[in-house]
Design a protein around this motif. Structure first.
Motif, PDB file in Angstrom:
ATOM      1  N   GLY A   6      12.954  -2.385  -6.071  1.00 48.10           N
ATOM      2  CA  GLY A   6      11.778  -3.230  -6.231  1.00 48.10           C
ATOM      3  C   GLY A   6      10.912  -3.306  -4.993  1.00 48.10           C
ATOM      4  O   GLY A   6       9.686  -3.221  -5.072  1.00 48.10           O
ATOM      5  N   LEU A   7      11.537  -3.455  -3.847  1.00 45.98           N
ATOM      6  CA  LEU A   7      10.758  -3.682  -2.629  1.00 45.98           C
ATOM      7  C   LEU A   7       9.785  -2.546  -2.327  1.00 45.98           C
ATOM      8  O   LEU A   7       8.651  -2.786  -1.931  1.00 45.98           O
ATOM      9  N   HIS A   8      10.243  -1.300  -2.524  1.00 47.50           N
ATOM     10  CA  HIS A   8       9.476  -0.182  -1.972  1.00 47.50           C
ATOM     11  C   HIS A   8       8.503   0.473  -2.947  1.00 47.50           C
ATOM     12  O   HIS A   8       7.741   1.355  -2.538  1.00 47.50           O
ATOM     13  N   GLY A   9       8.526   0.072  -4.214  1.00 48.87           N
ATOM     14  CA  GLY A   9       7.609   0.669  -5.175  1.00 48.87           C
ATOM     15  C   GLY A   9       7.781   2.167  -5.282  1.00 48.87           C
ATOM     16  O   GLY A   9       8.897   2.672  -5.403  1.00 48.87           O
ATOM     17  N   ALA A  10       6.655   2.914  -5.167  1.00 49.17           N
ATOM     18  CA  ALA A  10       6.692   4.360  -5.376  1.00 49.17           C
ATOM     19  C   ALA A  10       7.047   5.135  -4.115  1.00 49.17           C
ATOM     20  O   ALA A  10       7.278   6.341  -4.164  1.00 49.17           O
TER      21      ALA A  10
ATOM     22  N   ARG B 145       0.855  -1.199   0.000  1.00 51.35           N
ATOM     23  CA  ARG B 145       0.000   0.000   0.000  1.00 51.35           C
ATOM     24  C   ARG B 145       0.886   1.242   0.000  1.00 51.35           C
ATOM     25  O   ARG B 145       0.679   2.170  -0.775  1.00 51.35           O
ATOM     26  N   GLY B 146       1.900   1.231   0.850  1.00 55.13           N
ATOM     27  CA  GLY B 146       2.830   2.369   0.935  1.00 55.13           C
ATOM     28  C   GLY B 146       3.506   2.621  -0.402  1.00 55.13           C
ATOM     29  O   GLY B 146       3.789   3.761  -0.756  1.00 55.13           O
ATOM     30  N   GLY B 147       3.781   1.569  -1.151  1.00 53.31           N
ATOM     31  CA  GLY B 147       4.461   1.698  -2.442  1.00 53.31           C
ATOM     32  C   GLY B 147       3.506   1.898  -3.599  1.00 53.31           C
ATOM     33  O   GLY B 147       3.914   1.831  -4.758  1.00 53.31           O
ATOM     34  N   GLN B 148       2.224   2.123  -3.296  1.00 52.02           N
ATOM     35  CA  GLN B 148       1.188   2.345  -4.308  1.00 52.02           C
ATOM     36  C   GLN B 148       1.100   1.158  -5.279  1.00 52.02           C
ATOM     37  O   GLN B 148       0.801   1.320  -6.447  1.00 52.02           O
ATOM     38  N   TYR B 149       1.403  -0.012  -4.794  1.00 53.09           N
ATOM     39  CA  TYR B 149       1.295  -1.268  -5.555  1.00 53.09           C
ATOM     40  C   TYR B 149       2.200  -1.308  -6.786  1.00 53.09           C
ATOM     41  O   TYR B 149       1.949  -2.061  -7.729  1.00 53.09           O
ATOM     42  N   LEU B 150       3.251  -0.478  -6.769  1.00 51.42           N
ATOM     43  CA  LEU B 150       4.244  -0.583  -7.856  1.00 51.42           C
ATOM     44  C   LEU B 150       5.432  -1.428  -7.400  1.00 51.42           C
ATOM     45  O   LEU B 150       6.416  -1.579  -8.116  1.00 51.42           O
ATOM     46  N   ASN B 151       5.337  -2.006  -6.229  1.00 50.58           N
ATOM     47  CA  ASN B 151       6.432  -2.804  -5.681  1.00 50.58           C
ATOM     48  C   ASN B 151       6.616  -4.100  -6.462  1.00 50.58           C
ATOM     49  O   ASN B 151       5.678  -4.610  -7.079  1.00 50.58           O
ATOM     50  N   ASN B 152       7.801  -4.655  -6.383  1.00 48.94           N
ATOM     51  CA  ASN B 152       8.040  -6.031  -6.814  1.00 48.94           C
ATOM     52  C   ASN B 152       7.438  -6.900  -5.706  1.00 48.94           C
ATOM     53  O   ASN B 152       7.977  -6.991  -4.605  1.00 48.94           O
ATOM     54  N   TRP B 153       6.312  -7.513  -5.999  1.00 49.20           N
ATOM     55  CA  TRP B 153       5.562  -8.172  -4.918  1.00 49.20           C
ATOM     56  C   TRP B 153       6.281  -9.382  -4.345  1.00 49.20           C
ATOM     57  O   TRP B 153       6.104  -9.725  -3.185  1.00 49.20           O
ATOM     58  N   ARG B 154       7.090 -10.017  -5.141  1.00 44.09           N
ATOM     59  CA  ARG B 154       7.846 -11.158  -4.607  1.00 44.09           C
ATOM     60  C   ARG B 154       8.866 -10.658  -3.554  1.00 44.09           C
ATOM     61  O   ARG B 154       9.056 -11.283  -2.510  1.00 44.09           O
TER      62      ARG B 154
END
Lengths: 248, 604
Positions: B409-413, B76-85
């Motif tokens: 990747g981990l943190h997205g946006a 959620r914090g990364g606005q779902y642009l994170n590398n989910w794995r």
């Protein structure tokens, strides 16, 4: 804008001299700011160590008007600017260049101290239980940022140059943090007495006075370690005990 | 013929902050030989400045916490642009990595029943940050350092890597120089781990030290690896703003976690004015409830001061722009007000926030137990970075790995506070583990003499040009330009200008000159840093131009919407093309695994 003169040591292990630099100073500046300004504008090759500029990493140790200080935490409004401000490297270590000294001895000393060795875990999930009041005193020691100002000011190192017989205040604090760690099972007292030279410390508390983290080095680390050493090796009853029942 | 000394290792780790140390420890425990190179002395890297804590769902303070909640919070914090794995691995493995530190001697603050204490932080649903007052980073780097020096790792302090060395498409080593004498060192290695941290020094106002010049990003890019999402640069909402010489120094989010409030010149708690949709269910609109949350009331919702950093930073900028700022262009952060709520407030603040107390007292003559601080945004962290495989941390270049801040990747946006210290543990370990495995499976590569000659002659060029431009001036001009044009508010025009300015600065950097000799020469070092700084500045500006939307830490004045119509979710990818030019493209983010999608929905 106001100006001030900084009398900075320039040179290497072979030769050197103080050089005066005049530079502009403004509100809130610290000594490291002035050194950086001089470096950027007048002396690009002026060597100085620094990292965080917030008193957290312990890189920018030097002697400002003869006082061991972190340059990043020494405000210009704390020192008289009507006379040149002298900035020179720490004296207890060999000079590399300008304000940078060779502190590698400290890293070698640390390696020789027996590392942390915890008791078996308290809980099935491999974790331990410790009360906050039991770790408070160790947390004080662990505030150390390894600036080595305590080493610089300690006369055993600075004047008597006993680097091969004495590990200095920083590493008594380090040893105390290990010895007083509630989980640790090692005993470092024999080394403290024989090879680390704790007996050379005559508790003048110079180290405590210069510690930028305000660790009460002498009272809380060195004296308790000295007491433990005395207790283990010089207590007459225990000594008798050892004579008649030598260690297995 | 260039002079150099050679060192051979199975694994070479570049950078000795938390990620580098953790990688080196892991690689060494796998039985391979390890070299560790660091720009400063050991134990001084940027990790030392981390304050608030390390995020891990230990569930010591609130048993409702677990990896699923941590995963959902991070996404959620990364606005779902994170590398989910990566977000999944991180949430699952962080608790073990923290417990491991305790086994190596770390002393985190304790709960009443003697376990590791955890505190509230922005965007984390439950108290999740294991901490030591406000000096968690110091504790972590010291533990890793003191453990690491007994693991047989060979440390090269005050040594800077200028270029990676390649052979046949694979990384085979690195070219560096040691500061003391200025001599060159060639490291031959079967695998290389980059753990060089971030890029903050490309900006004027930053919480980052001189080391943060994007070396790893730039080394990887020039070696053929890809950089993703470089536009996402985190501006931490609370840096010091006064006096000028300390502008940018970090004020920990822990101040707000302990009950600190943000107010404007009219005395309003402006964070209540706008609460983003994604967080409306979790955020309180009542000051009293917010206070109870910070004091551990499990049924209370968080105060809006603890919304994510991107949002808080934008609100502060809004207040200042609309004329409600503090005297020196920030806003007020007040922890002293808690004396209305608790009797021993002064002592409580000094115990919970000792470094902050000390920092303001010494540098700004402000007693934070009695008066508010002035704060404003400061460049703090880069979410974007080197593209890696989630499990192994290997880049697209065989043998080259990246962990910690320079990996992406981990943190997205947008990164949640506390997720960086856990990131460097989880992925530092993984990078070390897989680099060791790669080293075991692959032979020694061949270091190319001609490549060494070329790097050396380029590195020495500033000395041939003693009357050239002062490298510090070029660096200052870059920092001013990036702050103005690629900072917290961006636009097409500004970013195009930035691109042009960078090209001019590249020309100037090429003509930089230094005096003196090679021994411990900061002028020379700065001249060498410029290439890295210019490379990553170009990557940030190019990626920022590509993303025509305002999402997470990336704000575009000309595209205020969160998503471009029809664009879907994508990463920006920067790479060097066949002509040696930097190019940017978009790549769709792989679809979220179904069970993870379920977790997100379950957590609301």
């Amino acid at each position: 804008m106001a100006t001030a003169t900084f009398r900075i040591w320039r040179g290497d292990a072979n030769e050197g001299k103080f050089v005066d630099y005049e530079t502009e100073v403004s509100e809130g500046m610290v000594v490291l700011d002035a050194v950086h300004k001089i470096q950027a504008e007048q002396a690009n090759d002026l060597a100085v160590r620094w990292n965080c500029k917030a008193g957290k990493c312990g890189s920018c140790s030097a002697e400002v008007n003869g006082n061991p200080k972190l340059m990043c935490m020494t405000r210009l409004n704390e020192i008289p600017l009507d006379a040149p401000v002298t900035v020179e490297p720490m004296h207890a270590f060999p000079l590399i260049k300008d304000l940078v000294t060779d502190v590698s001895w400290n890293f070698e000393v640390k390696k020789k101290i027996k590392p942390f060795n915890p008791r078996p875990a308290d809980a099935d999930d491999g974790t331990w239980r410790m009360a906050q009041e039991d770790i408070d005193r160790v947390q004080e020691f662990r505030k150390c940022i390894e600036c080595y100002l305590c080493q610089d000011v300690c006369h055993v190192l600075r004047e008597h140059d006993l680097h091969d017989k004495f590990i200095g205040p920083r590493f008594f604090v380090y040893a105390a943090a290990l010895e007083m760690h509630p989980l640790d099972t090692e005993n470092r007292l024999e080394e403290l007495k024989n090879t680390d030279g704790i007996g050379y410390c005559n508790i003048t508390k110079c180290c405590t006075k210069v510690c930028p983290e305000h660790i009460t080095i002498t009272d809380n680390a060195i004296i308790p370690l000295k007491e433990r050493v005395v207790d283990q090796f010089y207590d007459p009853i225990k000594k008798l005990f050892r004579i008649f029942r030598p260690k297995q | 013929m260039v002079q150099y000394e050679t060192h051979e290792y199975d694994v070479l780790v570049i950078g000795a902050g938390g990620a580098g140390l953790r990688a080196a420890i892991e690689a060494s425990s796998a039985g391979v030989s390890v070299g560790l190179v660091c720009k400063s002395l050991l134990g001084k890297a940027h990790t030392v400045m981390a304050e608030g804590g390390v995020a891990a769902a230990l569930a010591n303070v609130d048993e409702r916490d677990g990896w699923r909640v941590h995963f959902a919070d991070t996404m959620r914090g990364g606005q779902y642009l994170n590398n989910w794995r990566m977000a999944e691995l991180h949430a699952k493995e962080a608790p073990d990595r923290v417990r491991e530190l305790e086994a190596w001697g770390a002393l985190f603050d304790r709960t009443q029943d003697g376990r590791i204490l955890q505190r509230n932080f922005g965007g984390h649903q439950y108290p999740r940050l294991a901490h030591v007052g406000d000096r968690t980073g110091l504790e972590m780097i010291r533990v890793l350092q003191d453990h690491g020096i007994h693991q047989g790792v060979d440390v090269h302090m005050e040594c800077t890597v200028i270029s990676l060395l390649k052979d046949d498409g694979r990384v085979v080593g690195a070219f560096g120089y040691e500061r003391e004498k200025g001599r060159f060192k060639i490291f031959s290695a079967k695998a290389v781990v980059l753990a060089t941290g971030g890029v903050g020094k490309a900006f004027k106002i930053t919480s980052n030290s001189w080391e943060y010049t994007g070396d790893g990003h730039s080394l990887a890019y020039h070696a053929g690896a890809e950089l993703i999402d470089m536009e996402f640069v985190q501006f931490h909402p609370t840096g010091m703003v006064w006096p000028p010489s300390v502008r940018g120094i970090l004020v920990t989010e822990g101040v707000r976690g302990e009950g600190g409030i943000l107010t404007n010149s009219e005395g309003d708690r402006f964070m209540f004015d706008h609460i983003p949709e994604l967080y409306q269910n979790q955020t309180s609109d009542d000051p009293e409830e917010g206070w109870r949350y910070t004091q551990g009331d499990r049924d209370a919702r968080r105060p809006p001061e603890l919304l994510t950093r991107d949002h808080v930073a934008r609100c502060i900028v809004r207040e200042v722009q609309e004329g409600r700022g503090s005297p020196h262009g920030g806003v007020f952060l007040d922890i002293s007000w808690i004396s209305e709520k608790i009797s021993n407030a002064e002592e409580h603040i000094r115990r919970k926030l000792p470094s902050m107390y000390h920092q303001f007292m010494q540098l700004a003559d402000i007693d934070i137990t009695k008066e508010p601080m002035e704060v404003g945004p400061t460049t703090h962290y880069v979410m974007g970075g080197i593209r890696v495989d989630a499990d192994s941390q290997m880049t697209s270049v065989p043998g080259l790995f990246a962990g910690g801040e320079c990996g992406a990747g981990l943190h997205g946006a947008n990164r949640l506070g506390g997720n960086s210290l856990s990131d460097l543990l989880v992925f530092g370990k993984r990078a070390g583990e897989y680099a060791a495995q790669f080293a075991k499976e692959n032979g020694v590569g061949k270091v190319n003499e001609a490549e060494i000659e070329a790097v050396a002659s380029e590195a020495l060029k500033p000395f041939d040009n003693a009357d050239g431009e002062n490298p510090f001036q070029i660096q200052y001009d870059l920092q001013d330009m990036m702050q103005d044009l690629v900072g917290i508010a961006r636009s097409d025009d500004g970013l195009h200008n930035a691109g042009e300015e960078i090209h001019k600065l590249v020309q100037r950097a090429d003509q930089a000159g230094v005096g003196g000799n090679r021994e411990y020469n900061p002028g020379w070092h700065t001249a060498l840093d410029l290439e890295h700084m210019l490379t990553i500045s170009e990557a940030i500006a190019l990626a920022a131009l590509e993303r025509k939307a305002s999402i997470g830490a990336h704000s575009r004045d000309d595209y205020p919407e969160k998503e471009e119509p029809g664009a879907g979710k994508y990463n920006t990818v920067v790479r060097k093309n066949a002509d040696g030019e930097m190019e940017v493209s978009r790549e769709p983010i792989p679809e979220l695994r179904e069970d993870l999608q379920d977790v997100i929905e379950e957590m609301g």
